[in-house]
Design a protein around this motif. Structure first.
Motif, PDB file in Angstrom:
ATOM      1  N   MET A  23       0.728  -1.195  -0.095  1.00 38.00           N
ATOM      2  CA  MET A  23      -0.077  -0.014   0.142  1.00 38.00           C
ATOM      3  C   MET A  23       0.899   1.306   0.009  1.00 38.00           C
ATOM      4  O   MET A  23       0.509   2.137  -0.844  1.00 38.00           O
ATOM      5  CB  MET A  23      -1.011   0.042   1.227  1.00 38.00           C
ATOM      6  N   GLU A  24       1.882   1.331   0.666  1.00 38.67           N
ATOM      7  CA  GLU A  24       2.825   2.585   0.915  1.00 38.67           C
ATOM      8  C   GLU A  24       3.732   2.558  -0.210  1.00 38.67           C
ATOM      9  O   GLU A  24       3.933   4.054  -0.633  1.00 38.67           O
ATOM     10  CB  GLU A  24       3.683   2.448   2.021  1.00 38.67           C
ATOM     11  N   SER A  25       3.936   1.647  -1.074  1.00 42.06           N
ATOM     12  CA  SER A  25       4.759   1.883  -2.252  1.00 42.06           C
ATOM     13  C   SER A  25       3.759   2.221  -3.712  1.00 42.06           C
ATOM     14  O   SER A  25       4.316   2.546  -4.851  1.00 42.06           O
ATOM     15  CB  SER A  25       5.524   0.609  -2.449  1.00 42.06           C
ATOM     16  N   ALA A  26       2.498   2.141  -3.512  1.00 40.70           N
ATOM     17  CA  ALA A  26       1.626   2.406  -4.538  1.00 40.70           C
ATOM     18  C   ALA A  26       1.785   3.768  -5.138  1.00 40.70           C
ATOM     19  O   ALA A  26       1.095   3.871  -6.442  1.00 40.70           O
ATOM     20  CB  ALA A  26       0.203   1.867  -4.201  1.00 40.70           C
ATOM     21  N   GLY A  27       2.309   4.712  -4.632  1.00 36.22           N
ATOM     22  CA  GLY A  27       2.412   5.970  -5.074  1.00 36.22           C
ATOM     23  C   GLY A  27       3.537   6.431  -5.727  1.00 36.22           C
ATOM     24  O   GLY A  27       3.684   7.423  -5.972  1.00 36.22           O
ATOM     25  N   GLU A  28       4.371   5.371  -5.497  1.00 34.26           N
ATOM     26  CA  GLU A  28       5.868   5.660  -5.998  1.00 34.26           C
ATOM     27  C   GLU A  28       5.710   6.256  -7.556  1.00 34.26           C
ATOM     28  O   GLU A  28       5.185   5.492  -8.404  1.00 34.26           O
ATOM     29  CB  GLU A  28       6.796   4.548  -6.053  1.00 34.26           C
TER      30      GLU A  28
END
Length: 614
Positions: free
Chosen positions: A588-593
């Motif tokens: 979830m936290e890497s989905a905006g990379e």
């Protein structure tokens, strides 16, 4: 104890294999002059179609399709439930060749499924569907897995026309729009469980042929609209959505029974109080009678909607009693009495339908059962539980809308707060009260939450006053709301400038950071044009995470069981819960990379029920 349900266990229960073997045959469609019973529908398929009647023949035909770069796939089924109904026909089309029709009732299911797994597992071939979720679900329960890339003409068209009224997206609608010819769907609701008629076979072949023809113009329309990237996000989320619906979520009937008894007691108590106040003859569900009853007690109002009554309840105890009655009545009639009806007879679980583009912002909608409408109270959410031996891992994004707004607006204060890990609500509270951020108390932070979320989308002072009280229990006068608004935008100048720029920009279109588009038929409100980029980018982020989840969760035993707004719920073997929690947060936290240049934070917990969310 009821055996734990899995899709794999379901496959063993479905008796779909084996049938008489016969010769492979090629069937020609009728000549043009024969189709005079339906003169309004021009024949779409002028080629023969192949319908092998032996398993060996079917496998040979499937083998011939290997290496093709484009496959159109459609199914005809005995019903709409992939858990209890069955695939009758699988149709496959490829350019330059007659479509292949596979009658799964007359072929050995396991052998044909194995051959199809090889064909559809080829990542070099694009598989074209219309309403892919439906076909992929039935293929999955038949034991057939489809590997990407997938192109869904229905999802693609929904992206193209998003926000526009009177924009149907059925296959026949797309045939008329892009191919300029009508498509008969008369056979769609015919009986697919018995002998297949010539008309049914022609219909099946025609559908997959039209689907194949639609790929080029629809994919070109996606490119022309600059929607290729967001279309890919939607297509890659499909496997997770299919798993989500097939897995379902477990409802604890014992807990529900206790909740129902409690709510019935509260309802009867509230009824008795209302009748004591307003008389035995009053119909509490009649706005007209309620208005008259309130007026007799000196309470003047011209409306009895929830927000109006809520604003009066502290001053008038009678109104508080009406609200208690309504809450208990709605809880009983809308939730507790209806929930058991959604339990699937085969799995013992509830299997909601999730619609990827159910909202114009790109967010999911949910139906049958709409989990988004389950009250956020422990009594209700505590009824949704993992199967024995499992835990829920629940994670949601922290302040996702404010983080996205910070990136879009490039507000320096907001960006700095998120990059340094500051609490934005506490910082806003300090601005509004003149206090040091370290001295802000819980009540003042709650005030700041109302202001942050209210003013994000250009809410007016009166709207902010009502919103703060109704959504956060914070009382503020319209004058105070005006003062807060002035202080807020004096501090968050990037947000202020973004609002101005948006107000002066295109009133008929808005886009997310990933290019998702919403159109308006007429000039839109500022609120709508601010809302789409923020809510839509949050939807893009969630769907990128969903697209990556299945691979990330391989070999963990974790199952995706629910999505509610920015929240994901997994059902996980107890001994792997902490491991899966770490995986879920990471995905979830890497989905905006690549397009969100501040940290995304996913807050996760391991719980024994949905109510256990931290």
């Amino acid at each position: 104890m009821k055996e734990k349900f899995t899709v794999e266990s379901l496959l063993g229960q479905l008796n779909l294999g084996g049938a008489a073997e016969a010769e492979t045959r090629s069937v020609k469609l009728p000549e043009k002059g024969v189709v005079k019973e339906m003169p309004e529908v021009a024949p779409v398929v002028a080629e023969p179609f192949r319908i092998p009647s032996t398993t060996e023949g079917a496998c040979r035909e499937i083998e011939k399709l290997k290496g093709k770069e484009l496959l159109a796939i459609d199914t005809e089924t005995t019903g709409l439930d992939p858990l209890t109904d069955r695939i009758r026909l699988i149709q496959i089309g490829t350019p330059g060749e007659p479509p292949l029709l596979l009658d799964m009732f007359s072929l050995d299911r396991r052998s044909v499924s194995a051959a199809l797994n090889e064909l559809l597992g080829d990542t070099g071939a694009t598989k074209v569907f219309h309403h892919a979720k439906f076909d992929l679900s039935f293929l999955k329960t038949t034991g057939i897995d489809v590997e990407g890339p997938v192109f869904d003409t229905m999802l693609a068209e929904q992206l193209i026309v998003c926000g526009l009224a009177n924009s149907p997206v059925k296959l026949a609608d797309l045939s008329k729009k892009y191919l300029k010819r009508p498509l008969s769907k008369e056979e769609q609701k015919s009986d697919w469980s018995g002998g297949l008629s010539k008309e049914q076979l022609e219909y099946a072949a025609r559908d997959v042929t039209v689907l194949l023809e639609l790929y080029s113009p629809v994919s070109e329309a996606i490119k022309k609209a600059r929607l290729s990237e967001v279309a890919q996000i939607e297509f890659e989320a499909l496997p997770a959505v299919v798993a989500l619906e097939l897995n379902g979520i477990l409802l604890d009937r014992q807990k529900l029974g206790k909740l129902t008894a409690q709510l019935h007691g509260e309802l009867e108590e509230a009824k008795a109080e209302c009748r004591k106040l307003f008389g035995d003859e009053i119909n509490l569900n009649s706005p007209k009678q309620l208005l008259e009853a309130l007026e007799k007690r000196g309470i003047k109002t011209d409306k009895t909607d929830a927000s109006t009554l809520k604003s009066m309840e502290k001053k008038h105890p009678e109104v508080a009693v009406i609200l208690r009655y309504r809450k208990a009545s709605k809880a009983v009639s809308t939730f507790t009495e209806k929930l058991p009806g959604f339990i699937h007879p085969l799995t013992g679980r509830i299997h909601p339908s999730y619609w990827q583009l159910g909202a114009a912002t790109g967010r999911f909608s949910c139906s049958d059962l709409n989990l988004q409408q389950i009250p956020n109270e422990p009594g209700f959410r505590g009824c949704f539980v993992p199967a024995p031996g499992n835990k829920f891992v629940i994670a949601d994004y922290s302040q996702i809308e404010l983080r996205v707004a910070a990136v879009i607006s490039r507000d320096p204060v907001m960006l700095n707060a998120y990059r340094t890990g500051e609490d934005l609500h506490r910082q806003t509270a300090a601005i509004l009260t003149g206090k040091d951020p370290s001295d802000i108390d819980k009540k003042e932070r709650q005030l700041a939450k109302a202001v942050n979320f209210g003013l994000l989308f250009a809410m007016g002072a009166r709207g902010l006053s009502d919103y703060a009280e109704n959504s956060y229990g914070v009382k503020m006068s319209v004058k105070e709301a005006e003062d807060f608004k002035e202080k807020f935008f004096a501090h968050y100048t990037g947000l202020r400038d973004w609002h101005k720029m948006t107000n002066n920009g295109n009133h008929y279109e808005a886009r997310t950071l990933k290019g998702r588009r919403r159109l308006w038929d007429s000039a839109s409100s500022l609120n709508g044009r601010l809302n789409l980029p923020v809510q839509g980018t949050a939807a893009d982020i969630m769907k990128i995470a969903l697209g990556r989840l299945p691979k990330a969760l391989e070999s963990t035993g974790a199952k995706l069981v629910a999505i509610i707004h920015d929240e994901i719920i997994l059902e996980v073997p107890e001994q792997r819960a902490e491991e899966v929690k770490t995986i879920l947060v990471g995905v979830m936290e890497s989905a905006g990379e690549g397009f969100i240049d501040i940290p995304l934070i996913a807050e996760a917990t391991v719980a024994d029920s949905w109510a256990g969310k931290a």
